[in-house]
Write a protein that holds these residues in place. Structure first.
Motif, PDB file in Angstrom:
ATOM      1  N   GLY A 169       8.004   6.691   8.568  1.00  0.00           N
ATOM      2  CA  GLY A 169       9.247   7.290   9.071  1.00  0.00           C
ATOM      3  C   GLY A 169       8.949   8.120  10.307  1.00  0.00           C
ATOM      4  N   GLY A 170       9.565   9.276  10.404  1.00  0.00           N
ATOM      5  CA  GLY A 170       9.373  10.143  11.568  1.00  0.00           C
ATOM      6  C   GLY A 170       8.041  10.877  11.530  1.00  0.00           C
ATOM      7  N   CYS A 171       7.768  11.601  12.634  1.00  0.00           N
ATOM      8  CA  CYS A 171       6.449  12.231  12.804  1.00  0.00           C
ATOM      9  C   CYS A 171       6.380  13.618  12.195  1.00  0.00           C
ATOM     10  CB  CYS A 171       6.092  12.271  14.279  1.00  0.00           C
ATOM     11  SG  CYS A 171       5.963  10.626  14.968  1.00  0.00           S
ATOM     12  N   SER A 172       6.758  13.771  10.952  1.00  0.00           N
ATOM     13  CA  SER A 172       6.553  15.033  10.257  1.00  0.00           C
ATOM     14  C   SER A 172       6.616  14.767   8.768  1.00  0.00           C
ATOM     15  CB  SER A 172       7.621  16.061  10.660  1.00  0.00           C
ATOM     16  OG  SER A 172       8.892  15.614  10.265  1.00  0.00           O
ATOM     17  N   GLY A 173       6.241  15.762   8.001  1.00  0.00           N
ATOM     18  CA  GLY A 173       6.287  15.611   6.545  1.00  0.00           C
ATOM     19  C   GLY A 173       4.926  15.230   5.969  1.00  0.00           C
ATOM     20  N   PHE A 174       4.859  15.291   4.672  1.00  0.00           N
ATOM     21  CA  PHE A 174       3.605  15.118   3.946  1.00  0.00           C
ATOM     22  C   PHE A 174       2.975  13.745   4.177  1.00  0.00           C
ATOM     23  CE2 PHE A 174       0.627  15.171   0.569  1.00  0.00           C
ATOM     24  CZ  PHE A 174       0.437  16.500   0.232  1.00  0.00           C
ATOM     25  N   PHE A 175       3.815  12.691   4.125  1.00  0.00           N
ATOM     26  CA  PHE A 175       3.284  11.332   4.292  1.00  0.00           C
ATOM     27  C   PHE A 175       2.676  11.165   5.686  1.00  0.00           C
ATOM     28  CE2 PHE A 175       3.912   6.730   5.250  1.00  0.00           C
ATOM     29  CZ  PHE A 175       2.978   6.252   4.343  1.00  0.00           C
ATOM     30  N   TYR A 176       3.376  11.687   6.695  1.00  0.00           N
ATOM     31  CA  TYR A 176       2.875  11.624   8.068  1.00  0.00           C
ATOM     32  C   TYR A 176       1.545  12.374   8.171  1.00  0.00           C
ATOM     33  CZ  TYR A 176       2.587  12.645  13.071  1.00  0.00           C
ATOM     34  OH  TYR A 176       2.155  12.775  14.358  1.00  0.00           O
ATOM     35  N   GLU A 177       1.489  13.559   7.566  1.00  0.00           N
ATOM     36  CA  GLU A 177       0.271  14.374   7.675  1.00  0.00           C
ATOM     37  C   GLU A 177      -0.918  13.729   6.955  1.00  0.00           C
ATOM     38  OE1 GLU A 177       0.141  16.388   9.894  1.00  0.00           O
ATOM     39  OE2 GLU A 177       2.208  17.046  10.211  1.00  0.00           O
ATOM     40  N   ALA A 178      -0.647  12.865   5.980  1.00  0.00           N
ATOM     41  CA  ALA A 178      -1.743  12.161   5.290  1.00  0.00           C
ATOM     42  C   ALA A 178      -2.478  11.227   6.261  1.00  0.00           C
ATOM     43  CB  ALA A 178      -1.205  11.363   4.107  1.00  0.00           C
ATOM     44  N   PHE A 179      -1.844  10.934   7.403  1.00  0.00           N
ATOM     45  CA  PHE A 179      -2.486  10.117   8.441  1.00  0.00           C
ATOM     46  C   PHE A 179      -2.894  10.968   9.640  1.00  0.00           C
ATOM     47  CE2 PHE A 179      -0.347   7.015   5.925  1.00  0.00           C
ATOM     48  CZ  PHE A 179      -1.173   5.895   5.987  1.00  0.00           C
ATOM     49  N   HIS A 180      -2.573  12.248   9.613  1.00  0.00           N
ATOM     50  CA  HIS A 180      -2.844  13.105  10.767  1.00  0.00           C
ATOM     51  C   HIS A 180      -3.609  14.358  10.346  1.00  0.00           C
ATOM     52  CE1 HIS A 180       0.143  10.205  12.132  1.00  0.00           C
ATOM     53  NE2 HIS A 180      -0.480  10.330  13.281  1.00  0.00           N
ATOM     54  N   SER A 181      -2.928  15.525  10.262  1.00  0.00           N
ATOM     55  CA  SER A 181      -3.685  16.765  10.044  1.00  0.00           C
ATOM     56  C   SER A 181      -4.464  16.776   8.722  1.00  0.00           C
ATOM     57  CB  SER A 181      -2.733  17.970  10.098  1.00  0.00           C
ATOM     58  OG  SER A 181      -1.808  17.895   9.034  1.00  0.00           O
ATOM     59  N   ARG A 182      -3.984  16.011   7.722  1.00  0.00           N
ATOM     60  CA  ARG A 182      -4.671  16.045   6.418  1.00  0.00           C
ATOM     61  C   ARG A 182      -5.379  14.723   6.129  1.00  0.00           C
ATOM     62  NH1 ARG A 182      -1.976  17.176   1.885  1.00  0.00           N
ATOM     63  NH2 ARG A 182      -3.362  18.851   1.271  1.00  0.00           N
ATOM     64  N   ARG A 183      -5.720  14.003   7.198  1.00  0.00           N
ATOM     65  CA  ARG A 183      -6.241  12.666   6.985  1.00  0.00           C
ATOM     66  C   ARG A 183      -7.605  12.669   6.279  1.00  0.00           C
ATOM     67  NH1 ARG A 183      -6.228   8.752  10.760  1.00  0.00           N
ATOM     68  NH2 ARG A 183      -8.105   7.935   9.810  1.00  0.00           N
ATOM     69  N   ARG A 184      -8.341  13.765   6.388  1.00  0.00           N
ATOM     70  CA  ARG A 184      -9.654  13.756   5.733  1.00  0.00           C
ATOM     71  C   ARG A 184      -9.536  13.756   4.210  1.00  0.00           C
ATOM     72  NH1 ARG A 184      -8.788  18.798   7.445  1.00  0.00           N
ATOM     73  NH2 ARG A 184      -9.346  20.580   6.150  1.00  0.00           N
ATOM     74  N   PHE A 185      -8.356  14.061   3.696  1.00  0.00           N
ATOM     75  CA  PHE A 185      -8.184  14.076   2.242  1.00  0.00           C
ATOM     76  C   PHE A 185      -7.730  12.725   1.688  1.00  0.00           C
ATOM     77  CE2 PHE A 185      -7.123  18.458   3.671  1.00  0.00           C
ATOM     78  CZ  PHE A 185      -8.283  19.061   3.190  1.00  0.00           C
ATOM     79  N   TYR A 186      -7.454  11.764   2.578  1.00  0.00           N
ATOM     80  CA  TYR A 186      -6.943  10.453   2.146  1.00  0.00           C
ATOM     81  C   TYR A 186      -7.772   9.320   2.737  1.00  0.00           C
ATOM     82  CZ  TYR A 186      -2.776  12.790   0.451  1.00  0.00           C
ATOM     83  OH  TYR A 186      -1.923  13.589  -0.254  1.00  0.00           O
ATOM     84  N   ARG A 187      -7.840   8.207   2.005  1.00  0.00           N
ATOM     85  CA  ARG A 187      -8.405   6.981   2.574  1.00  0.00           C
ATOM     86  C   ARG A 187      -7.203   6.169   3.062  1.00  0.00           C
ATOM     87  NH1 ARG A 187     -11.258   7.488  -2.550  1.00  0.00           N
ATOM     88  NH2 ARG A 187     -10.194   5.663  -3.414  1.00  0.00           N
ATOM     89  N   GLN A 188      -7.170   5.853   4.356  1.00  0.00           N
ATOM     90  CA  GLN A 188      -5.960   5.241   4.927  1.00  0.00           C
ATOM     91  C   GLN A 188      -6.015   3.719   5.002  1.00  0.00           C
ATOM     92  OE1 GLN A 188      -7.523   7.809   6.606  1.00  0.00           O
ATOM     93  NE2 GLN A 188      -6.055   9.442   6.241  1.00  0.00           N
ATOM     94  N   HIS A 189      -4.843   3.116   4.846  1.00  0.00           N
ATOM     95  CA  HIS A 189      -4.671   1.674   5.081  1.00  0.00           C
ATOM     96  C   HIS A 189      -3.391   1.483   5.891  1.00  0.00           C
ATOM     97  CE1 HIS A 189      -7.589   0.257   1.956  1.00  0.00           C
ATOM     98  NE2 HIS A 189      -7.352   1.479   1.484  1.00  0.00           N
ATOM     99  N   THR A 190      -3.423   0.567   6.840  1.00  0.00           N
ATOM    100  CA  THR A 190      -2.229   0.245   7.625  1.00  0.00           C
ATOM    101  C   THR A 190      -2.025  -1.272   7.570  1.00  0.00           C
ATOM    102  OG1 THR A 190      -2.499   2.127   9.097  1.00  0.00           O
ATOM    103  CG2 THR A 190      -1.215   0.286   9.948  1.00  0.00           C
ATOM    104  N   VAL A 191      -0.781  -1.671   7.304  1.00  0.00           N
ATOM    105  CA  VAL A 191      -0.490  -3.098   7.130  1.00  0.00           C
ATOM    106  C   VAL A 191       0.720  -3.479   7.985  1.00  0.00           C
ATOM    107  CG1 VAL A 191       0.119  -4.878   5.457  1.00  0.00           C
ATOM    108  CG2 VAL A 191      -1.271  -2.909   4.737  1.00  0.00           C
ATOM    109  N   THR A 192       0.547  -4.413   8.909  1.00  0.00           N
ATOM    110  CA  THR A 192       1.688  -4.851   9.719  1.00  0.00           C
ATOM    111  C   THR A 192       2.325  -6.093   9.081  1.00  0.00           C
ATOM    112  OG1 THR A 192       0.495  -6.427  11.090  1.00  0.00           O
ATOM    113  CG2 THR A 192       0.422  -4.108  11.790  1.00  0.00           C
ATOM    114  N   SER A 193       3.516  -6.430   9.533  1.00  0.00           N
ATOM    115  CA  SER A 193       4.206  -7.614   8.998  1.00  0.00           C
ATOM    116  C   SER A 193       3.418  -8.899   9.272  1.00  0.00           C
ATOM    117  CB  SER A 193       5.588  -7.759   9.633  1.00  0.00           C
ATOM    118  OG  SER A 193       6.362  -6.635   9.335  1.00  0.00           O
ATOM    119  N   PHE A 194       2.590  -8.863  10.330  1.00  0.00           N
ATOM    120  CA  PHE A 194       1.820 -10.071  10.680  1.00  0.00           C
ATOM    121  C   PHE A 194       0.769 -10.387   9.616  1.00  0.00           C
ATOM    122  CE2 PHE A 194       3.263  -7.976  14.563  1.00  0.00           C
ATOM    123  CZ  PHE A 194       4.024  -8.991  15.116  1.00  0.00           C
ATOM    124  N   GLN A 195       0.457  -9.413   8.752  1.00  0.00           N
ATOM    125  CA  GLN A 195      -0.531  -9.644   7.687  1.00  0.00           C
ATOM    126  C   GLN A 195       0.137 -10.142   6.402  1.00  0.00           C
ATOM    127  OE1 GLN A 195      -2.040  -5.536   8.901  1.00  0.00           O
ATOM    128  NE2 GLN A 195      -3.668  -6.212   7.547  1.00  0.00           N
TER     129      GLN A 195
END
Ligand SMILES: Nc1ncnc2c1ncn2[C@@H]1O[C@H](COP(=O)(O)OP(=O)(O)OP(=O)(O)O)[C@@H](O)[C@H]1O
Ligand SMILES: [Mg+2]
Length: 302
Positions: A169-195
């Protein structure tokens, strides 16, 4: 990506369970996330719309956890209770015939080994307290619409495994921060429609043509990117709007007001009517001739 092939030795893992027990056929990115979820810790997944988060990640993970850890708890929540009831639990119940002796209810499941899977609505932050469990899995689907207070309550439960998933969604909130300021606490995955081979290339091309490659909708829905909105310059931040749409407040009757947006040419003329706290678009139309648009507004006012 070099992923191990599931064998009878790996049936106890989320991937082996999904393939070998549930009979699912998974994409490589789905296998990668499920392998990752075998390890304790927190995972954040941002993926395009309709990629398979609910059916191919949340459902097998919850069922695996219930089978693998007797007497332990899985909690599933989403932006809206309706989503928990009408999407998450139906995705779990689809596998019900493979689990003799289990009880599958609307929003909870009990296994004969004492494990439970419980669905929660996000307006019940208080009920998240007290779920301390030595082996707790928490799955948050459509995480972009989940209020930060719920995430804080979830973190206080110290889940063994936490997986938060959403189309971005937009660039704020907990979910956004899990990929930004708090990213060290999460293992990230990104999936586009092409996959996602079930999403036709023609549909993707049509969306890009219709909305533009750089439109916030296409960047989120197809490319799984957070929508770069200049929230500081908007009266209502996008994330607040999304949350309000996901969890609309109860209707409160009140004064009737009208709002008109006059356009000259390309954009739509709009007449909206507000009653209490509900606003409805009464008419929206395109009209090159501004005087005939004015005439139409007058007819509508009458
Ligand atoms: N591995 C797969 N192979 C084939 N089809 C799949 C696979 N994974 C998911 N799908 C299909 O993708 C469609 C969308 O799945 P699902 O509803 O789980 O996606 P989602 O990411 O949760 O969508 P939304 O963004 O609407 O929440 C379903 O029809 C599902 O069957
Ligand atoms: Mg979903």
């Amino acid at each position: 990506m070099n992923l191990p092939e599931p064998t009878t030795d790996t049936l106890a893992t989320p991937v082996g369970f999904a393939i070998g027990i549930l009979g699912m056929s998974l994409y490589e990115w789905q296998e990668a996330i499920l392998w990752d979820a075998d390890k304790p810790g927190a995972i954040a997944v941002k993926a395009g719309n309709g990629s398979g988060k609910t059916t191919s990640i949340a459902a097998p993970l919850a069922l695996w956890h219930a089978v693998a850890f007797p007497n332990f708890l899985t909690i599933i929540t989403a932006g809206v209770y309706r989503q928990v009831k009408e999407q998450l639990f139906p995705a779990l119940r689809r596998h019900a015939r493979k689990f003799a002796g289990w009880t599958f209810n609307d929003t909870d499941i009990t296994a004969p080994n004492g494990s439970r899977i419980i669905g929660f609505s996000t307006d019940e932050a208080g009920r998240f307290e007290g779920w301390h469990n030595t082996n707790l899995l928490v799955i948050v689907d459509e995480a972009k619409s989940v209020p930060d207070s719920i995430f804080e309550a979830i973190e206080r439960c110290q889940p063994t495994r936490l997986i938060v998933m959403s189309s971005p969604g937009g660039c704020s909130g907990f979910f956004y921060e899990a990929f930004h300021s708090r990213r060290r606490f999460y293992r990230q995955h990104t999936v586009t429609s092409f996959q996602c081979p079930h999403i036709p290339a023609s549909w993707i091309a049509e969306q890009i043509e219709k909305h533009g490659e750089h439109s916030p909708l296409v960047r989120s829905m197809i490319f799984a990117e957070f929508m770069a909105t200049n929230e500081g310059n908007t009266a209502i931040p996008l994330t607040l709007l999304e949350r309000c749409v996901a969890n609309p407040p109860a209707f409160e009757p009140g004064a009737v007001r009208a709002f008109c947006d006059f356009a000259a040419g390309g954009d739509e003329n709009v007449l909206a009517i507000l009653k209490g706290n509900r606003v409805k678009i009464a008419a929206a139309w395109r009209e090159k001739d501004t005087m005939s648009a004015v005439g139409h507004f007058i007819r509508l006012f009458r």
